[in-house]
Structures are given as C-alpha cells and as structure tokens.
Design a protein around this motif. Structure first.
Motif, mmCIF file in Angstrom:
data_model
loop_
_atom_site.group_PDB
_atom_site.id
_atom_site.type_symbol
_atom_site.label_atom_id
_atom_site.label_comp_id
_atom_site.label_asym_id
_atom_site.label_seq_id
_atom_site.Cartn_x
_atom_site.Cartn_y
_atom_site.Cartn_z
ATOM 1 N N ARG A 78 0.799 -1.310 0.137
ATOM 2 C CA ARG A 78 0.091 0.052 0.045
ATOM 3 C C ARG A 78 0.730 1.193 0.106
ATOM 4 O O ARG A 78 1.978 1.220 0.515
ATOM 5 C CB ARG A 78 -0.872 0.102 1.201
ATOM 6 C CG ARG A 78 -1.876 1.385 1.211
ATOM 7 C CD ARG A 78 -2.129 1.575 2.731
ATOM 8 N NE ARG A 78 -2.887 2.749 2.697
ATOM 9 C CZ ARG A 78 -3.793 3.334 3.567
ATOM 10 N NH1 ARG A 78 -3.940 2.495 4.726
ATOM 11 N NH2 ARG A 78 -4.194 4.725 3.541
ATOM 12 N N ASP A 79 0.407 2.152 -0.706
ATOM 13 C CA ASP A 79 1.169 3.554 -0.651
ATOM 14 C C ASP A 79 0.099 4.673 -0.138
ATOM 15 O O ASP A 79 -1.147 4.282 -0.144
ATOM 16 C CB ASP A 79 1.878 4.012 -2.121
ATOM 17 C CG ASP A 79 0.666 3.734 -3.259
ATOM 18 O OD1 ASP A 79 -0.457 4.807 -2.981
ATOM 19 O OD2 ASP A 79 0.805 3.540 -4.320
ATOM 20 N N HIS A 80 0.479 5.633 -0.289
ATOM 21 C CA HIS A 80 -0.492 6.760 0.356
ATOM 22 C C HIS A 80 -0.480 7.914 -0.818
ATOM 23 O O HIS A 80 -0.559 9.134 -0.379
ATOM 24 C CB HIS A 80 0.043 7.325 1.710
ATOM 25 C CG HIS A 80 0.077 6.359 2.852
ATOM 26 N ND1 HIS A 80 -1.265 6.460 3.728
ATOM 27 C CD2 HIS A 80 0.780 5.544 3.199
ATOM 28 C CE1 HIS A 80 -1.064 5.494 4.674
ATOM 29 N NE2 HIS A 80 0.243 4.755 4.382
ATOM 30 N N GLY A 81 -0.344 7.395 -2.075
ATOM 31 C CA GLY A 81 -0.525 8.319 -2.932
ATOM 32 C C GLY A 81 -1.892 8.655 -3.612
ATOM 33 O O GLY A 81 -2.985 8.597 -2.667
ATOM 34 N N PRO A 82 -2.113 9.362 -4.737
ATOM 35 C CA PRO A 82 -3.397 9.706 -4.988
ATOM 36 C C PRO A 82 -4.546 8.613 -5.499
ATOM 37 O O PRO A 82 -5.863 8.677 -5.687
ATOM 38 C CB PRO A 82 -3.072 10.489 -6.327
ATOM 39 C CG PRO A 82 -1.791 10.076 -6.832
ATOM 40 C CD PRO A 82 -1.165 9.381 -5.660
ATOM 41 N N GLY A 83 -4.073 7.527 -5.560
ATOM 42 C CA GLY A 83 -4.754 6.192 -6.028
ATOM 43 C C GLY A 83 -5.232 6.186 -7.508
ATOM 44 O O GLY A 83 -4.556 6.939 -8.182
#
Length: 445
Positions: A371-376
């Motif tokens: 999982r990343d915390h980017g824009p999706g």
C-alpha cells in the motif's frame, strides 16, 4: 418372410392390441349391455353412433349366440367371428377380447345386469393396424425390397444427421484458418445435445480464445512500436543536435543520448521478461521456497531505493508462509509492485507491506498487500493498470515516464503461480495491490 416370422409378428401385434383393448372394450361392452336391458335397442344404437363419430370405427352388438340386436348389417367376417361362441367364452374367461388384428376386428363377451350375455364388436380399417409385411404382399422379394428401401432411407437420414454438422464445423475451421477470426460454428450445431454439439461449443470457445490472443498480440505490437518510437525519435534529435553543437553543449546532448539509450534498454528488458513469463520456456521446474523471506528481502531493497527519494518501505506483518513456484519470477513481480508504489508515494510517507497467512475451507493461502499513500487510481482503471503499456493518470505529479509494463509483468507472474492480483483504493487514500498465492506445507528439516 418365413411362416415362423409371420407368426411372431402376428402374436406381437395381437399382444400389443390386447393391451390397448383391455382398458376400452370391457367398459364399453358392459355399458352397452346395461343400456340395452334398461333402455332398449334404440338407446344402444344411439350410443354406439356417438362412439363411431368419435373413434372412426364401426360397432356391432350381438346376443351370446351371435345374433345381431341392432338394425344394421354386419360383414360376413364379423358375423362368423360372433358365432364362434367357444372362442368368445375362452377369451372372456381370460379377461381378454377376441381379436383379429389383420382385419382390424375385436369382440368382447360380457354379462348384463340380468345375467344374459352380450357381444360388442368393432372393426376399423385393416390397413391401420395391419403389419407392413402384409400390406406389401406375400412375395419374399417385394418384402426384401421394402426392407432394403427402408434401411437405405434410415441410413441416409442418420448419415446426414451426423455429416451435415461436421461439414459446417469443417467450413468454420477453414474460415478460421484463412484469417477470419470472428468465424463461429452455426447455431444449429451449437444447440445440439450430443457430442457433436459439445464439439461445436468447445470449438467456439477455442476460436474466441484465439481471436482474443491474436488481437492482444496485435495491440501489443502496436504499443511496442509506439513506445520504441518515442525514445528513438529523441535519440535522433539529440544526435542531430550533437553534430552541430558547440563544445560546451556536447556533454549535455551526450548525457541525453545516454538517458534515452538506458530507457530503451529497460523497455526491451521488460518486454523480454514479459515474453519469457508468457512462454514459460525458462520456467519449467518449480521449487518450494520461503515466501516470508523473499518479501522481507524485497522490502529491504525497496527501502534502500525509497530512502534516496525521501520515502520508506516497511513490513507491517510477516506471517510464516511457504509457496511453490519460481522465486526469481515472483521476486521480480513483487519488486515491480513495490517500485510502482514508491513512485506514486508522496515524499515523507511509507509504503506498507503485509504478508498474512489465511486459512479457508482446508486451503491455506498467503495474502500480500502493498500500500502507498499516493493519489490512488480512478475506479474505472483499477483493472486496466495490469494491461501492458497502460499508465494511470496522476494528479500528484508522480513520475509517469515508465513503460507501463511493471504491473503487467506482476500480473503474468502471479498467474503463473496459480495466484490472483487485484488493486483497490484504500478508504483513507492511496492504492492497495493485493496478491493472493497458494501455500504449501513447510518442508521438514
């Protein structure tokens, strides 16, 4: 036809007719006897006239000595059979009707309410129930000819029933081989409920798979040519400028040529990896390996790369899991997903990895989440990002210079390991890529 065969046929038709008459004649004969004694001759005649209109047969009514009781003439054959008192009493004792199938004649002897006995007879056209052999005649050659013609017609119909759909299937195969990939088997073949129908449906499924595969290869070739054209065009421009550059500009253009050459090298390397995974030529021997250790190694390598960009890769959970397959192929797949997450993760955030062992219905699987915390990713593109050369748009200014092959390679590799991969947007932001792999029992030391 021999006398023995004729006798067998006669007995067969008589037995079959007796079965039909057994449910009709007793009821009708007893009803006629009751009507005659209670209401008289005319009432019986009216009732039998109604039956004749309904059943298209001729009815006759006699006393037990074979004397007609109605005002209607009876053929000599019927009168002769009605006089055969011994045969009538014998069949009545056996609860049967006296019949002559070849003449379409049947009689039933029944008692009336007063105890007197009566005979009900009916006759229909002999050709309705006469054996086919009698209609043809007694000459053996005529009978042989009739049997031969009947067999020929039956064989023709059976052969046509089998060969016609096969011919249509052959025509479809020829059309498919000629390059018309949208060719399908005729619906009359697919709708059959036998082996030929099953073959037609399987052929259509094969044709659909071939069409999809060829179209995908065509699209891939188009995408490859487009992706190669861009860096090659930039190389051509840089070389042209280099030829007319001043000594101070030579270093800049040479550096640009090196960058484009490096991109071409990476693109070709990823294409080769994708091709090797699809062909499976280099991956034939599966082995059992420690999935937990592999994930931790990938996380350590990814963290080293992420720190240079102000990001971090951390393993949040690592259940002990062992799987079977090709370690290097799976390592490459997970690395591609991790690098993609690092690219889109904002600076100062963490790419989270978790490996969970899940038990369900006696089957155990390993669920890896990255999982990343980017824009999706827009919901409509969540499945498209696993296609070759597909890049999701980003509002966060992430580097989109990749070829768009990383997730496609990951999807192929996971599928080769009998696993699944999917992507979804986290509720509080960011993209989650979930890989589910089957596990095996850990080898004993």
């Amino acid at each position: 036809m021999s006398l023995e065969t004729s006798s067998i046929l006669a007995n067969y038709y008589e037995t079959r007719w007796q079965g039909v008459l057994h449910t009709i004649m007793p009821m009708e004969a007893e009803k006629c006897a009751r009507i005659y004694e209670q209401s008289g001759k005319q009432a019986v005649q009216d009732y039998l006239d109604q039956l004749q209109a309904q059943k298209s047969v001729r009815f006759y009514f006699f006393d037990e000595d074979g004397n007609p009781l109605l005002d209607r003439g009876a053929p000599d054959l019927v009168l002769k059979l009605a006089k055969n008192k011994e045969a009538l009493e014998r069949t009545a004792h056996e609860n049967l009707s006296l019949v002559n199938p070849r003449q379409g004649l049947a009689m039933r002897l029944v008692p009336g309410p007063s105890g007197r006995k009566y005979i009900l007879a009916f006759q229909q056209s002999p050709t309705v129930i006469m054996p086919a052999s009698e209609a043809i005649g007694t000459h053996p050659y005529l009978r042989l000819l009739a049997i031969g013609l009947f067999g020929a017609v039956l064989c023709f119909l059976l052969t046509r029933h089998i060969t016609k759909p096969i011919s249509r299937l052959s025509e479809t195969a020829t059309s498919l081989a000629a390059g018309r990939l949208d060719s399908r088997v005729d619906h009359s073949v697919r709708n059959r409920y036998d082996e030929i129908g099953a073959l037609g449906r399987n052929f259509d499924r094969m044709a659909e798979e071939i069409e999809a595969l060829v179209n995908a290869q065509r699209d891939l070739l188009g995408d490859v040519s487009h992706e190669l054209r861009s860096p090659l065009a930039r190389l051509t421009v840089a070389l042209g400028l280099l030829q007319h550059a001043s000594p101070a500009e030579i270093s800049e253009y040479a550096s640009r040529i090196g960058i484009e050459a490096d991109r071409l090298d990476k693109l070709i390397g990823q294409l080769l990896t994708l091709t090797r995974i699809d062909s499976g030529v280099e991956f034939t021997r599966r082995e059992t390996f420690d999935l937990t250790n592999l994930v931790q190694e990938v996380a350590a390598d990814g963290n080293f790369e992420a720190q240079a960009k102000g990001r971090e890769v951390k393993v949040m959970q690592a259940d002990s899991s062992t799987t079977s397959g090709f370690p290097e192929m799976l390592r490459s797949a997970i690395e591609n997903v991790v690098r993609n997450a690092i690219r889109f993760a904002p600076a100062g955030t963490t790419v989270e990895m978790s490996l969970e062992r899940v038990n369900a219905d006696q089957d155990t699987s390993a669920v890896l989440k990255i999982r990343d915390h980017g824009p999706g990713v827009p919901p409509r593109l969540l499945t498209e990002i696993f296609r070759p050369f597909h890049r999701a748009s980003s509002d966060g200014g992430a580097d989109l210079q990749g070829a768009g092959l990383g997730l496609a390679i990951a999807e192929r590799a996971v599928r080769r390991h009998d696993g699944t991969i999917r992507a979804y947007n986290a509720s509080d932001g960011g993209l989650v890529v979930e890989i589910v792999l089957p596990t095996v029992s850990e080898p004993r030391p």
